[in-house]
Design a protein around this motif. Structure first.
Motif, short mmCIF file in Angstrom:
data_model
loop_
_atom_site.label_atom_id
_atom_site.label_comp_id
_atom_site.label_asym_id
_atom_site.label_seq_id
_atom_site.Cartn_x
_atom_site.Cartn_y
_atom_site.Cartn_z
N ARG A 54 0.73 -1.36 -0.01
CA ARG A 54 -0.09 -0.05 0.13
C ARG A 54 1.04 1.32 -0.06
NH1 ARG A 54 -4.88 0.11 3.91
NH2 ARG A 54 -5.77 -1.43 2.28
N SER A 55 1.90 1.20 0.86
CA SER A 55 2.86 2.53 0.90
C SER A 55 4.07 2.54 0.00
CB SER A 55 3.25 2.73 2.31
OG SER A 55 4.15 1.54 2.62
N GLY A 56 4.32 1.26 -0.48
CA GLY A 56 5.73 1.11 -0.85
C GLY A 56 6.88 1.18 -0.23
N SER A 57 6.80 1.13 0.94
CA SER A 57 8.15 1.16 2.06
C SER A 57 8.68 -0.31 1.72
CB SER A 57 7.58 1.21 3.51
OG SER A 57 6.93 2.38 3.79
N THR A 58 10.11 -0.36 1.54
CA THR A 58 10.75 -1.47 1.28
C THR A 58 11.74 -1.78 2.33
OG1 THR A 58 12.27 0.09 0.14
CG2 THR A 58 10.52 -1.07 -1.35
N TYR A 59 12.18 -3.05 2.08
CA TYR A 59 13.20 -3.31 3.38
C TYR A 59 14.07 -4.58 2.60
CZ TYR A 59 9.59 -1.60 6.68
OH TYR A 59 8.82 -0.74 7.31
N TYR A 60 15.55 -4.38 2.88
CA TYR A 60 16.46 -5.29 2.28
C TYR A 60 17.35 -5.96 3.27
CZ TYR A 60 15.09 -3.11 -2.21
OH TYR A 60 14.40 -2.45 -3.50
N ALA A 61 17.82 -7.33 2.94
CA ALA A 61 18.63 -7.65 3.65
C ALA A 61 20.00 -7.08 3.27
CB ALA A 61 18.97 -9.23 3.23
N ASP A 62 20.98 -6.81 4.31
CA ASP A 62 22.24 -6.41 4.31
C ASP A 62 23.13 -6.86 3.22
OD1 ASP A 62 22.78 -5.73 7.67
OD2 ASP A 62 21.59 -4.49 6.31
N SER A 63 23.01 -7.99 2.59
CA SER A 63 23.64 -8.73 1.82
C SER A 63 23.32 -8.18 0.27
CB SER A 63 23.41 -10.19 1.87
OG SER A 63 22.18 -10.59 1.69
N VAL A 64 22.15 -7.67 0.15
CA VAL A 64 21.82 -7.50 -1.18
C VAL A 64 21.48 -5.87 -1.22
CG1 VAL A 64 20.60 -9.59 -1.48
CG2 VAL A 64 19.15 -7.63 -0.91
N LYS A 65 21.59 -5.09 -0.30
CA LYS A 65 21.46 -3.67 -0.51
C LYS A 65 22.32 -3.29 -1.37
CE LYS A 65 19.61 -2.66 4.27
NZ LYS A 65 20.10 -1.93 5.55
N GLY A 66 21.90 -2.38 -2.20
CA GLY A 66 22.42 -1.61 -3.34
C GLY A 66 22.67 -2.56 -4.67
N ARG A 67 22.47 -3.65 -4.54
CA ARG A 67 22.36 -4.64 -5.65
C ARG A 67 20.87 -5.22 -6.16
NH1 ARG A 67 24.51 -9.40 -5.50
NH2 ARG A 67 24.10 -9.72 -3.18
N PHE A 68 20.13 -5.28 -5.41
CA PHE A 68 18.86 -5.89 -5.58
C PHE A 68 17.85 -4.77 -5.43
CE2 PHE A 68 19.43 -10.59 -4.70
CZ PHE A 68 20.43 -10.65 -5.32
N THR A 69 16.50 -4.60 -6.26
CA THR A 69 15.55 -3.63 -5.96
C THR A 69 14.29 -4.31 -6.24
OG1 THR A 69 16.80 -1.77 -7.12
CG2 THR A 69 14.41 -1.54 -6.94
N ILE A 70 13.35 -4.43 -5.07
CA ILE A 70 11.97 -4.76 -5.02
C ILE A 70 11.04 -3.79 -5.28
CG2 ILE A 70 11.44 -4.12 -2.51
CD1 ILE A 70 9.89 -6.93 -2.45
N SER A 71 10.13 -4.00 -6.28
CA SER A 71 9.21 -3.11 -7.03
C SER A 71 7.89 -3.81 -7.13
CB SER A 71 9.65 -2.65 -8.23
OG SER A 71 9.92 -3.65 -9.17
#
Length: 125
Positions: A54-71
């Motif tokens: 609903r809001s689009g807030s995202t969370y990432y594992a540290d191991s993929v931050k900067g490399r993966f994007t959820i959308s």
């Protein structure tokens, strides 16, 4: 009945990219928290990225931050995971999952009750 169907997995060399898709049906997509998880042989399943639809807030594992994007594409009820700069340690079965938007479920990655069948991602060095 909730249905989640992943696609887009495959084999790629290190440094390459893949985009996973998850088609969701059977419920009101915008009321859920959605996420991507992975499990490598001999390892526990881990949350890779989650999004409150609903809001689009995202969370990432540290191991993929900067490399993966959820959308997401709410009009198509589809979740995506763009994976760039892939590493051999990203090799795993990747699962799409959905959860009721209870407090903390998106940020913690705990409490997902609906799962897809998974799609394999293999990264060679």
């Amino acid at each position: 009945q909730v249905q989640l169907v992943e696609s887009g997995g495959g084999s790629v060399q290190a440094g390459g990219s893949l985009r996973l898709s998850c088609a969701a049906s059977g419920y009101i997509y915008s009321t859920y928290c959605m996420g991507w998880f992975r499990q490598a042989p001999g390892k526990e399943r881990e949350a890779v990225a989650t999004i409150y639809t609903r809001s689009g807030s995202t969370y990432y594992a540290d191991s993929v931050k900067g490399r993966f994007t959820i959308s997401q594409d709410n009009a198509k009820n589809t979740l995506y995971l763009q994976m760039n700069s892939l590493k051999p340690e990203d090799t795993a079965m990747y699962y799409c999952a959905a959860a009721q938007p209870t407090p903390g479920v998106c940020s913690s990655g705990v409490g997902f009750g609906y799962w897809g069948q998974g799609t394999q991602v293999t990264v060679s060095s």
